[in-house]
Design a protein around this motif. Structure first.
Motif, PDB file in Angstrom:
ATOM      1  N   ALA A 306      37.637  47.346  54.495  1.00 31.65           N
ATOM      2  CA  ALA A 306      37.145  48.386  53.595  1.00 31.65           C
ATOM      3  C   ALA A 306      37.442  48.008  52.150  1.00 31.65           C
ATOM      4  CB  ALA A 306      37.798  49.724  53.934  1.00 31.65           C
ATOM      5  N   PRO A 307      36.495  48.216  51.233  1.00 35.37           N
ATOM      6  CA  PRO A 307      36.716  47.854  49.827  1.00 35.37           C
ATOM      7  C   PRO A 307      37.922  48.576  49.239  1.00 35.37           C
ATOM      8  CG  PRO A 307      34.402  48.349  50.230  1.00 35.37           C
ATOM      9  CD  PRO A 307      35.152  48.774  51.464  1.00 35.37           C
ATOM     10  N   ALA A 308      38.721  47.861  48.477  1.00 29.92           N
ATOM     11  CA  ALA A 308      39.897  48.445  47.817  1.00 29.92           C
ATOM     12  C   ALA A 308      40.034  47.815  46.439  1.00 29.92           C
ATOM     13  CB  ALA A 308      41.147  48.198  48.656  1.00 29.92           C
ATOM     14  N   ARG A 309      40.251  48.646  45.420  1.00 31.14           N
ATOM     15  CA  ARG A 309      40.374  48.148  44.048  1.00 31.14           C
ATOM     16  C   ARG A 309      41.727  48.472  43.421  1.00 31.14           C
ATOM     17  NH1 ARG A 309      36.896  44.171  43.768  1.00 31.14           N
ATOM     18  NH2 ARG A 309      34.775  44.780  44.332  1.00 31.14           N
ATOM     19  N   ARG A 310      42.374  49.536  43.889  1.00 25.92           N
ATOM     20  CA  ARG A 310      43.643  49.950  43.294  1.00 25.92           C
ATOM     21  C   ARG A 310      44.785  49.253  44.031  1.00 25.92           C
ATOM     22  NH1 ARG A 310      44.021  54.976  40.736  1.00 25.92           N
ATOM     23  NH2 ARG A 310      45.765  55.564  42.071  1.00 25.92           N
ATOM     24  N   VAL A 311      45.629  48.552  43.282  1.00 21.83           N
ATOM     25  CA  VAL A 311      46.746  47.835  43.887  1.00 21.83           C
ATOM     26  C   VAL A 311      48.033  48.187  43.160  1.00 21.83           C
ATOM     27  CG1 VAL A 311      45.297  45.907  44.638  1.00 21.83           C
ATOM     28  CG2 VAL A 311      46.443  45.801  42.425  1.00 21.83           C
ATOM     29  N   ALA A 312      49.138  48.035  43.888  1.00 20.83           N
ATOM     30  CA  ALA A 312      50.462  48.200  43.289  1.00 20.83           C
ATOM     31  C   ALA A 312      51.138  46.842  43.216  1.00 20.83           C
ATOM     32  CB  ALA A 312      51.298  49.163  44.129  1.00 20.83           C
ATOM     33  N   VAL A 313      51.896  46.620  42.171  1.00 24.03           N
ATOM     34  CA  VAL A 313      52.636  45.366  42.003  1.00 24.03           C
ATOM     35  C   VAL A 313      54.118  45.673  42.079  1.00 24.03           C
ATOM     36  CG1 VAL A 313      53.200  43.476  40.444  1.00 24.03           C
ATOM     37  CG2 VAL A 313      50.833  44.282  40.631  1.00 24.03           C
ATOM     38  N   VAL A 323      52.610  38.959  34.966  1.00 25.02           N
ATOM     39  CA  VAL A 323      51.658  37.913  35.347  1.00 25.02           C
ATOM     40  C   VAL A 323      50.791  38.392  36.512  1.00 25.02           C
ATOM     41  CG1 VAL A 323      51.430  35.607  36.361  1.00 25.02           C
ATOM     42  CG2 VAL A 323      53.050  35.993  34.483  1.00 25.02           C
ATOM     43  N   ALA A 324      51.416  39.049  37.494  1.00 26.31           N
ATOM     44  CA  ALA A 324      50.667  39.552  38.644  1.00 26.31           C
ATOM     45  C   ALA A 324      49.642  40.598  38.215  1.00 26.31           C
ATOM     46  CB  ALA A 324      51.629  40.137  39.678  1.00 26.31           C
ATOM     47  N   CYS A 325      49.999  41.456  37.288  1.00 27.86           N
ATOM     48  CA  CYS A 325      49.058  42.469  36.799  1.00 27.86           C
ATOM     49  C   CYS A 325      47.855  41.822  36.111  1.00 27.86           C
ATOM     50  CB  CYS A 325      49.764  43.418  35.833  1.00 27.86           C
ATOM     51  SG  CYS A 325      50.965  44.520  36.619  1.00 27.86           S
ATOM     52  N   ASP A 326      48.126  40.803  35.303  1.00 25.28           N
ATOM     53  CA  ASP A 326      47.027  40.100  34.635  1.00 25.28           C
ATOM     54  C   ASP A 326      46.077  39.459  35.660  1.00 25.28           C
ATOM     55  OD1 ASP A 326      47.826  40.794  32.129  1.00 25.28           O
ATOM     56  OD2 ASP A 326      48.711  38.849  31.618  1.00 25.28           O
ATOM     57  N   LEU A 327      46.648  38.818  36.669  1.00 24.64           N
ATOM     58  CA  LEU A 327      45.822  38.180  37.692  1.00 24.64           C
ATOM     59  C   LEU A 327      44.991  39.212  38.450  1.00 24.64           C
ATOM     60  CD1 LEU A 327      48.295  35.532  39.179  1.00 24.64           C
ATOM     61  CD2 LEU A 327      46.138  35.062  38.014  1.00 24.64           C
ATOM     62  N   ALA A 328      45.625  40.339  38.787  1.00 26.46           N
ATOM     63  CA  ALA A 328      44.908  41.380  39.528  1.00 26.46           C
ATOM     64  C   ALA A 328      43.705  41.877  38.726  1.00 26.46           C
ATOM     65  CB  ALA A 328      45.853  42.531  39.855  1.00 26.46           C
ATOM     66  N   GLU A 329      43.913  42.159  37.460  1.00 22.16           N
ATOM     67  CA  GLU A 329      42.807  42.694  36.650  1.00 22.16           C
ATOM     68  C   GLU A 329      41.751  41.629  36.352  1.00 22.16           C
ATOM     69  OE1 GLU A 329      43.849  45.136  33.387  1.00 22.16           O
ATOM     70  OE2 GLU A 329      45.022  46.513  34.635  1.00 22.16           O
ATOM     71  N   ARG A 330      42.171  40.370  36.294  1.00 22.72           N
ATOM     72  CA  ARG A 330      41.195  39.289  36.096  1.00 22.72           C
ATOM     73  C   ARG A 330      40.193  39.252  37.246  1.00 22.72           C
ATOM     74  NH1 ARG A 330      43.642  33.431  35.751  1.00 22.72           N
ATOM     75  NH2 ARG A 330      44.692  34.424  33.962  1.00 22.72           N
ATOM     76  N   GLY A 332      39.178  41.841  38.965  1.00 19.95           N
ATOM     77  CA  GLY A 332      38.476  43.099  39.143  1.00 19.95           C
ATOM     78  C   GLY A 332      39.259  44.199  39.813  1.00 19.95           C
ATOM     79  N   LEU A 333      40.574  44.037  39.930  1.00 15.12           N
ATOM     80  CA  LEU A 333      41.403  45.066  40.542  1.00 15.12           C
ATOM     81  C   LEU A 333      42.027  45.950  39.459  1.00 15.12           C
ATOM     82  CD1 LEU A 333      43.193  42.832  43.213  1.00 15.12           C
ATOM     83  CD2 LEU A 333      41.202  44.308  43.536  1.00 15.12           C
ATOM     84  N   SER A 334      42.432  47.113  39.878  1.00 19.76           N
ATOM     85  CA  SER A 334      43.060  48.064  38.963  1.00 19.76           C
ATOM     86  C   SER A 334      44.529  48.230  39.349  1.00 19.76           C
ATOM     87  CB  SER A 334      42.340  49.415  39.047  1.00 19.76           C
ATOM     88  OG  SER A 334      43.068  50.414  38.373  1.00 19.76           O
ATOM     89  N   VAL A 335      45.403  48.239  38.350  1.00 23.63           N
ATOM     90  CA  VAL A 335      46.836  48.417  38.602  1.00 23.63           C
ATOM     91  C   VAL A 335      47.272  49.711  37.911  1.00 23.63           C
ATOM     92  CG1 VAL A 335      49.125  47.357  38.486  1.00 23.63           C
ATOM     93  CG2 VAL A 335      47.076  45.902  38.580  1.00 23.63           C
ATOM     94  N   PRO A 336      47.147  50.842  38.603  1.00 22.01           N
ATOM     95  CA  PRO A 336      47.470  52.126  37.961  1.00 22.01           C
ATOM     96  C   PRO A 336      48.983  52.308  37.791  1.00 22.01           C
ATOM     97  CG  PRO A 336      46.934  52.464  40.265  1.00 22.01           C
ATOM     98  CD  PRO A 336      46.664  51.018  39.984  1.00 22.01           C
ATOM     99  N   GLU A 337      49.353  53.130  36.831  1.00 22.40           N
ATOM    100  CA  GLU A 337      50.770  53.431  36.617  1.00 22.40           C
ATOM    101  C   GLU A 337      51.250  54.381  37.699  1.00 22.40           C
ATOM    102  OE1 GLU A 337      53.688  55.131  33.038  1.00 22.40           O
ATOM    103  OE2 GLU A 337      51.495  55.061  32.797  1.00 22.40           O
ATOM    104  N   PHE A 338      52.471  54.154  38.207  1.00 22.28           N
ATOM    105  CA  PHE A 338      53.033  55.034  39.221  1.00 22.28           C
ATOM    106  C   PHE A 338      53.319  56.410  38.604  1.00 22.28           C
ATOM    107  CE2 PHE A 338      55.209  51.190  41.455  1.00 22.28           C
ATOM    108  CZ  PHE A 338      53.974  50.805  41.971  1.00 22.28           C
ATOM    109  N   ASP A 339      53.099  57.451  39.401  1.00 19.89           N
ATOM    110  CA  ASP A 339      53.472  58.770  38.905  1.00 19.89           C
ATOM    111  C   ASP A 339      54.995  58.931  39.032  1.00 19.89           C
ATOM    112  OD1 ASP A 339      54.217  59.862  41.525  1.00 19.89           O
ATOM    113  OD2 ASP A 339      52.081  60.022  41.946  1.00 19.89           O
TER     114      ASP A 339
END
Length: 346
Positions: A306-313, A323-330, A332-339
């Motif tokens: 199943a398609p997934a775009r939001r990831v946690a690092v 570095v991992a966040c930069d790679l993820a967004e490069r 096409g993934l999104s790294v949202p801030e934790f609540d």
């Protein structure tokens, strides 16, 4: 050159004799530990409790302490599958003997065909046509072997771990490397087919077989030559539609890799941008290394396709996390801030 697209497209080719044969003959069995006929025989004898295994060499001398026959004509029963590991000069004769004895599938370990030039290519094409005319199938030549964990078929040079991945590979060493990485992750192979030169059976034929194989949940492909590209895309699209992800590793991004593929299997490598377009059309996931392939196969096995775009690092240091966040967004993934509540729980 392999058979033409028209010649290859025979409806519903039966790969049962390849993956679940009644009996197996190893033509070119040997006591010499430096030869393929020895390595394949060692693995084949592991499955004697499941089916008869017949060892064949010209002298008829015992191999690995087991009786050997001089030819398949001497066998006490017909063997569906013959694995041929003899010198190239005797390969066609060995295949003819196997077909005459009723073999319905041939695995050609022997090299020395299209990868050597025009003369070898012509021999290979004639051989594939002869196998087709006999109503049989040919895997290879110039291949590492075949395996089916469910039917306990062990006909590769090395033992491979069982698991949910159906592997189709045009490189034996690539298959061995991937098996090691997958084993570290608790995964392995439901089936393995070494493509070799694809004189007869192609990557598309094998994808279709894996698609309807209950034990295969994921399909991994390393291929240097797709033959009929449209047939490959169609077969891969059928697999993904039926819920079996296809992960592809291929070459062609550099002139050096194109030269290497030509000398390796006689492959005519496709342009990388064309492959990318084909992957998008068929829903294929393309990767760039065996380790990346293993990582994606593990993720698909655990979480599905199943398609997934939001990831946690999660990392043990700020630098690695950034570095991992930069790679993820490069990619096409999104790294949202934790609540705040999730941060507290973590």
């Amino acid at each position: 050159m392999t058979l033409s697209a028209t010649e290859r497209r025979v409806p519903e080719r039966d790969l049962g004799p390849l993956f679940s044969p009644n009996a197996v003959a190893i033509v070119g069995a040997s006591n010499d530990q430096t030869k393929w006929g020895n390595w394949i025989s060692v693995q084949a004898l592991r499955m004697r409790q499941r089916r008869p295994v017949y060892l064949i060499n010209r002298r008829g001398e015992p191999v690995l302490g087991e009786r050997a026959y001089r030819s398949m004509a001497e066998l006490p029963q017909r063997a569906d599958l013959a694995v041929v590991a003899v010198p190239a000069a005797g390969f066609e004769s060995a295949v003819e003997d196997a077909l005459a004895a009723g073999a319905r599938a041939i695995v050609g370990i022997t090299s020395g065909f299209a990868e050597l030039g025009a003369e070898g290519e012509a021999r290979q094409t004639a051989l594939a046509r002869r196998v087709r005319e006999a109503g049989a199938v040919l895997l290879g030549p110039n291949c590492l072997g075949v395996l089916d964990s469910g039917s306990e078929l062990y006909l590769s040079s090395n033992p491979l771990p069982p698991g949910p991945v159906g592997l189709i590979s045009q490189s034996g060493n690539m298959a061995l490397e991937l098996s090691r990485i997958l084993a570290e992750r608790g995964l392995g192979f439901s089936r393995f087919a070494s493509l070799g030169n694809q004189a007869d059976l192609t990557v598309a034929d094998l994808i279709r077989s894996y698609t309807v194989h209950p034990g295969t949940k994921l399909i991994a492909v390393y291929s240097e030559d797709f033959g009929d590209g449209r047939d490959f895309v169609a077969a891969a699209a059928e697999a993904t539609t039926m819920g079996k992800p296809v992960v592809l590793l291929t070459v062609g991004a550099s002139e050096a890799s194109v030269r290497g593929a030509k000398s390796h299997t006689g492959a005519l490598v496709s342009d990388s941008s064309v492959i990318d377009a084909a992957c998008r059309a068929a829903g294929i996931d393309r990767v760039s290394s065996p380790r990346q392939m293993a990582g994606l196969l593990e993720a698909l096995h655990l979480f599905g396709a199943a398609p997934a775009r939001r990831v946690a690092v999660l990392a043990d240091g700020g630098g690695h996390a950034s570095v991992a966040c930069d790679l993820a967004e490069r990619y096409g993934l999104s790294v949202p801030e934790f609540d705040p509540e999730l941060s507290r729980l973590l």
